[in-house]
Every structure is written in C-alpha cells, then in structure tokens.
Design a protein around this motif. Structure first.
Motif, short mmCIF file in Angstrom:
data_model
loop_
_atom_site.label_atom_id
_atom_site.label_comp_id
_atom_site.label_asym_id
_atom_site.label_seq_id
_atom_site.Cartn_x
_atom_site.Cartn_y
_atom_site.Cartn_z
N LEU A 23 0.83 -1.20 0.00
CA LEU A 23 0.00 0.00 0.00
C LEU A 23 0.87 1.25 0.00
N PRO A 24 0.37 2.35 -0.56
CA PRO A 24 1.15 3.60 -0.58
C PRO A 24 1.47 4.07 0.83
N ILE A 25 2.65 4.61 1.00
CA ILE A 25 3.09 5.07 2.32
C ILE A 25 2.22 6.22 2.84
N THR A 26 1.57 6.94 1.93
CA THR A 26 0.72 8.05 2.37
C THR A 26 -0.42 7.58 3.26
N GLY A 27 -0.91 6.36 3.04
CA GLY A 27 -1.94 5.82 3.90
C GLY A 27 -1.46 5.66 5.34
N PHE A 28 -0.20 5.30 5.50
CA PHE A 28 0.38 5.17 6.84
C PHE A 28 0.64 6.53 7.47
N TYR A 29 0.96 7.52 6.62
CA TYR A 29 1.07 8.89 7.15
C TYR A 29 -0.26 9.31 7.78
#
Length: 350
Positions: free
Chosen positions: A183-189
C-alpha cells in the motif's frame, strides 16, 4: 466571533438508561450511522463488482487518491474544533506543491531544505490567519478566504500559468512513492497523524482546551484558557499540515501547476464536516473525519467503476454532506425532546 460552534451530541449512559430498544437505536444511529453506511457500501460494491472492487489494486488506488484529502480534512478539523474555519487548506496546497518543486529546480536547494522552507511558510500563513481572526477580529471564513486567494494569486504569478516540470531527486519522490505492505506510504502517514491527533484531542489538556474554545470562547476565557493563543496555534497547526500535504502532492504529481489543488478544497471540507456528524455528532473529531473521507472515497470509487460521469464526484460529495447533516440535526432534535422527559417517565414522542 465563532464561525462554527462545537457541541458534542453523543448520547451518554444516563441518556440511554431506561430507554427502549427502539429509542436506543434511534439515539445511536446518528452516532454510528456513517460507519455503517461505509461498511454497507463496501459490501454492496463488492457484490456488484466482484472482479474490480474488492481487490488490492482498488484499495491501493483509493488510498493513493484520498490520502491527500484525508490529510487536508484533518488539517481543516483543527481550527473547526476551535470554532473556526480555514479555507487556506485548499488554496495553500496550490502554492506549496509548486514552491517545493521550484525551490529545488530554480533555486537549487536540497529537497530537505526546500521541504523545511515550505513548512515554515505554511506555519507563517497559519500565524497570519490566526492574527487576522483573533487580533483583527475578522470572521475566519472571510479572513482565510482572503489569505487563500492571495496564496492562489502568488501561485499564478510564480508559474505564469505554466507547469513547473523538472527532474526531482529520488529521495523526494520516495516521500509519496514508497510502498509498504503493498500500500502507498501516504496511507500510513494518515494513520499515524490520525492516532496522534486523536490522543491529543481526547486525552491531553491541549485538545480539551481547543474543544472548550469551540464550544464557548467566553466561558473558556473565564476559566483561564488563553483563547487567542490556542486559536492562533490551531491555525498554525492547520497551516503546517497543509504545507506537508502540498509537499506530498508535489512528490506524487512530480510537476507543479496552479490548476491543481483547488479541487481538493470541497472534499477536504466535506470530510471534516462529515466528521462532526458521526462518532461524536455535533463535534468535529478525528475518527469521524476519517470515516467521512472513507465513505466519500468508497462511494465515488464504486460509482466510477459503474461508469459514472465526471460530475458524479461533486454530486456525491454534496448529497452525502446534506444527508449526514440532516442525520445530525435529527439527533439534536431527538436529544432535546428526550431531555424534556422526566427520568423514568415514558416517552410518547418516539
């Protein structure tokens, strides 16, 4: 002058004590209605679109597309908790994503320095908004609309209406392009930011002070809370988060253009307003905001996979907002009606 009044309407145990099952459902439905709608939409689209909707590719696309909106919604939520509104979340992202690229290409700054400069400028913009609202006593809607329009004009002036295109360093591109567990790291941000903000608003005095200011700034001041300081700080936090989101948008698009950014304003505000209609109806809250963005993301993704036209997204945003606000208004009226009934007395209004 308050632009938004913050008052939580979630039923307490005392409210539900002695209520019938139907009354409890009626009181709790507005609290958990939006999460239920989100789950129902996921199930519906998964059944109707089994080959495209319940897939990792679709989840990755939703997370990549809506993380920017989620971060802007969380940024807008902070001044809303203090009873204010910040329109620069939509205008500021236009300038910040252009500027972070220009600082690297036209001025030769290393990307970490360029990011730091943009974040500092975002904080300064928030400070300016806070001073206009608290010192100059300008309504927050008008003040941030004016500031945002200036930021947008600066973006147009800087680009001359043209795209800012250049080779960007891999480290900068990795801010958005990195994948974690597929998954894109932006989701974890977004997840980390949401948890941090939830802890602050629910368990730290800072968050409670901001909510108190949003509910009644005069009462908050009488209780010793420095209203001006916390309100200005809320605008600064919103400005910083907007600048960070602009950096991530630049890392995602890899180009800068003034025509990109304003389309995020309405979804971001809708997500934040929806957040005040669920989990804690009547009060903007972190998980409500995340659920608000999620229901918009799921609904729009499903409708688009059915072949919806370009106008479907703003239509869905508007209709969802109206429905959620209507649900919250019903909860408020119901609570007022129940409050008039003596404890232990039957409620014939249900």
């Amino acid at each position: 002058m308050n632009s938004i009044e913050s008052n939580a309407l979630e039923p307490t145990r005392a409210d539900l004590a002695g209520a019938s099952l139907s009354q409890k459902i009626t009181r709790l439905l507005p609290v958990y209605g939006l999460p239920i709608i989100t789950v129902a939409l996921i199930a519906l689209f998964s059944i109707l679109l089994p080959n495209t909707f319940p897939t990792l590719l679709n989840l990755r696309s939703i997370v990549s597309d809506k993380s920017i909106i989620a971060m802007l919604s969380l940024a807008a939520m902070i001044p809303m908790a203090a009873g204010k509104i910040d329109l620069t979340v939509g205008y500021g992202i236009v300038l910040w994503h252009i500027l972070v690229i220009s600082l690297q290409t036209a001025f030769g700054l290393p990307w970490p320095v360029a990011v730091l400069v943009v974040i500092c400028l975002g904080a300064f913009t928030g400070l300016l908004n806070g001073l206009l609202v608290e010192v100059a006593r300008i309504d927050s809607f008008i003040a941030t609309l004016g500031t945002g329009t200036v930021l947008y004009a600066l973006a147009l002036w800087h680009t001359g209406g043209r795209q800012v295109v250049a080779m960007l360093p891999e480290g900068f591109l990795a801010l958005n392009g990195t994948m974690i567990f597929g998954l894109p790291i932006t989701g974890f941000y977004v997840l980390v930011l949401a948890v941090a903000m939830w802890l602050m608003f629910e368990y730290l005095p800072l968050g409670r002070y901001i909510y108190a200011i949003g509910a009644n700034p005069k009462t908050a001041a009488l209780n010793g809370i420095p209203v001006q300081r916390f309100t200005v700080g809320a605008f600064m936090a919103s400005g910083i988060l907007t600048a960070v989101t602009g950096v991530l948008l630049a890392s995602k698009l890899r180009i800068g253009q003034a025509s990109v950014g304003l389309e995020y304003l309405l979804p971001a505000l809708v997500g934040a307003f929806l957040g005040s209609t669920t989990i804690k109806p009547g009060r903007v809250n972190v998980w409500g905001t995340i659920v608000g963005v999620a229901v918009l993301a799921v609904g729009i993704a499903g409708i688009q996979q059915f072949g919806g036209s370009f106008w479907v997204e703003p239509l869905f945003n508007g209709l969802t907002l109206l429905a959620a606000i209507g649900m919250a208004g019903y909860a408020q009226r119901k609570r007022g009606a129940v409050a008039k009934v003596p404890v232990g007395a039957p409620d014939r209004r249900a």
